[in-house]
Design a protein around this motif. Sequence first.
Motif, short mmCIF file in Angstrom:
data_model
loop_
_atom_site.label_atom_id
_atom_site.label_comp_id
_atom_site.label_asym_id
_atom_site.label_seq_id
_atom_site.Cartn_x
_atom_site.Cartn_y
_atom_site.Cartn_z
N PRO A 198 7.84 10.12 6.60
CA PRO A 198 8.73 8.97 6.83
C PRO A 198 7.97 7.66 6.98
O PRO A 198 8.49 6.59 6.61
N LEU A 199 6.74 7.72 7.50
CA LEU A 199 5.94 6.50 7.64
C LEU A 199 5.60 5.92 6.27
O LEU A 199 5.81 4.73 6.01
N LEU A 200 5.12 6.76 5.37
CA LEU A 200 4.77 6.29 4.03
C LEU A 200 5.99 5.78 3.28
O LEU A 200 5.93 4.78 2.56
N ARG A 201 7.11 6.47 3.48
CA ARG A 201 8.35 6.07 2.80
C ARG A 201 8.77 4.67 3.24
O ARG A 201 9.12 3.81 2.41
N ALA A 202 8.70 4.42 4.54
CA ALA A 202 9.11 3.12 5.08
C ALA A 202 8.16 2.01 4.65
O ALA A 202 8.58 0.91 4.26
N VAL A 203 6.85 2.28 4.70
CA VAL A 203 5.88 1.27 4.32
C VAL A 203 5.97 0.98 2.82
O VAL A 203 5.84 -0.17 2.39
N LYS A 204 6.20 2.01 2.03
CA LYS A 204 6.34 1.79 0.58
C LYS A 204 7.52 0.87 0.28
O LYS A 204 7.45 0.00 -0.59
N THR A 205 8.61 1.06 0.99
CA THR A 205 9.76 0.18 0.80
C THR A 205 9.41 -1.25 1.16
O THR A 205 9.75 -2.20 0.44
N ALA A 206 8.70 -1.42 2.28
CA ALA A 206 8.31 -2.76 2.71
C ALA A 206 7.30 -3.39 1.76
O ALA A 206 7.28 -4.61 1.57
N VAL A 233 1.59 11.89 -3.73
CA VAL A 233 2.14 11.91 -5.09
C VAL A 233 3.66 11.98 -5.06
O VAL A 233 4.35 11.24 -5.75
N ASP A 234 4.19 12.88 -4.23
CA ASP A 234 5.64 13.07 -4.15
C ASP A 234 6.36 11.80 -3.68
O ASP A 234 7.49 11.53 -4.11
N GLU A 235 5.71 11.04 -2.81
CA GLU A 235 6.34 9.83 -2.27
C GLU A 235 6.13 8.61 -3.17
O GLU A 235 6.55 7.51 -2.82
N GLY A 236 5.47 8.82 -4.29
CA GLY A 236 5.30 7.72 -5.24
C GLY A 236 4.22 6.73 -4.88
O GLY A 236 4.25 5.58 -5.36
N LEU A 237 3.24 7.15 -4.06
CA LEU A 237 2.13 6.25 -3.75
C LEU A 237 1.26 6.06 -4.98
O LEU A 237 1.28 6.87 -5.91
N ALA A 238 0.48 5.00 -4.95
CA ALA A 238 -0.38 4.70 -6.09
C ALA A 238 -1.73 5.39 -5.99
O ALA A 238 -2.44 5.52 -6.99
N GLY A 239 -2.09 5.83 -4.77
CA GLY A 239 -3.40 6.44 -4.63
C GLY A 239 -3.70 6.89 -3.22
O GLY A 239 -2.87 6.82 -2.32
N ILE A 240 -4.94 7.37 -3.05
CA ILE A 240 -5.40 7.89 -1.77
C ILE A 240 -6.86 7.47 -1.59
O ILE A 240 -7.62 7.38 -2.56
N ILE A 241 -7.25 7.17 -0.35
CA ILE A 241 -8.63 6.78 -0.05
C ILE A 241 -9.29 7.91 0.73
O ILE A 241 -8.83 8.29 1.81
N THR A 242 -10.35 8.45 0.17
CA THR A 242 -11.06 9.57 0.77
C THR A 242 -12.50 9.15 1.08
O THR A 242 -13.33 9.14 0.19
N HIS A 243 -12.78 8.75 2.29
CA HIS A 243 -12.10 9.04 3.53
C HIS A 243 -12.61 8.10 4.60
O HIS A 243 -13.47 7.25 4.34
#
Length: 339
Positions: A198-206, A233-243
């Motif tokens: 839910p956090l990623l979903r809300a931030v993505k909308t913002a 990936v499922d939430e439609g983010l553009a990427g991930i930072i490791t780490h």
Amino acid sequence: MYPLLFRHVLSRLDPEFAHHVAMTVIRALGVRPFSWVARAITAPHPELQVQALGRTFPSPFGIAAGFDKNAVGVRGLDALGFGHIEVGTVTAVPQEGNPRPRLFRLVPDRAVINRMGFNNEGAAAAAARLKTLRRRAPRAVIGANIGKSRVVAVEDALDDYVASAALLAPLADYLAVNVSSPNTPGLRGLQAVDALAPLLRAVKTAAGETPLLVKIAPDLSDDEISAIARLAVDEGLAGIITHNTTIGREGLRTDPAVVAAAGAGGLSGAPLKERSLEVLAVVRAVVPAEFCVIAVGGVETAEDVQKRLDAGATLVQGYTAFLYRGPLWARQINRGLHR
């Protein structure tokens, strides 16, 4: 020359004070005519350009969040040859961070322990600077890393992150959600998939059209890392930072008494080389080829950067080795990448 300067002068200074001195010089390098001279020496070769996140990155190698917390040194860092600058971590509420001392060198390990605690001037101040930067440094690729304000309870973190995202996303080339620092109580608990979704979903909308990434910890199990990567990936983010930094202390060369005296905090630098490649491999195995993966951790040389690119990283970031290798570090890496 820089190794001698570090050994005989800079290593004797308080690490946080030395950082502020360095940042003063970096800020000066971002002002003409100094920036012209710096770029003439450090500009990456055009063949190093990378297309990612809808932008052209002059080089795959950038500076990680934590170095320029308040977006004050972007022009200087750009002039020094970094392909992108990730500012922050920025919080919605300005905060002092943890009590000093909070930054410690482990010189035999070419490492650092920090428990800074997201010390920064707040999202509104960072947004004002980014707005100015968009006029003065239009070429610079700027990421904004956001975290939870200490005064905000973990259960209220969603609104806190959204407040920062709303201010910074329109001014940044990408936005990174930091849920992995070990220095903010309760923060790493947000990496649990049930809390993170839910956090990623809300931030993505913002964030709107601004690409969104999430930054994870190396201390997670491989299964947990895979789960977060799939969620991204499922939430439609553009990427991930490791780490991010690690709370581990295994295999250090530094006197154990010195390590113990430094106390709690995140370890960064050369000791993370192996884990960095492991985490990168876990993530790349479960995300699509076009998904942006930014590798961080244990990066010192062009060879380190190339290993991460060969292992599937889209971009690579560093920070700690800057303290040990000096102002021409990005130039050295860019030259080594283009042979």
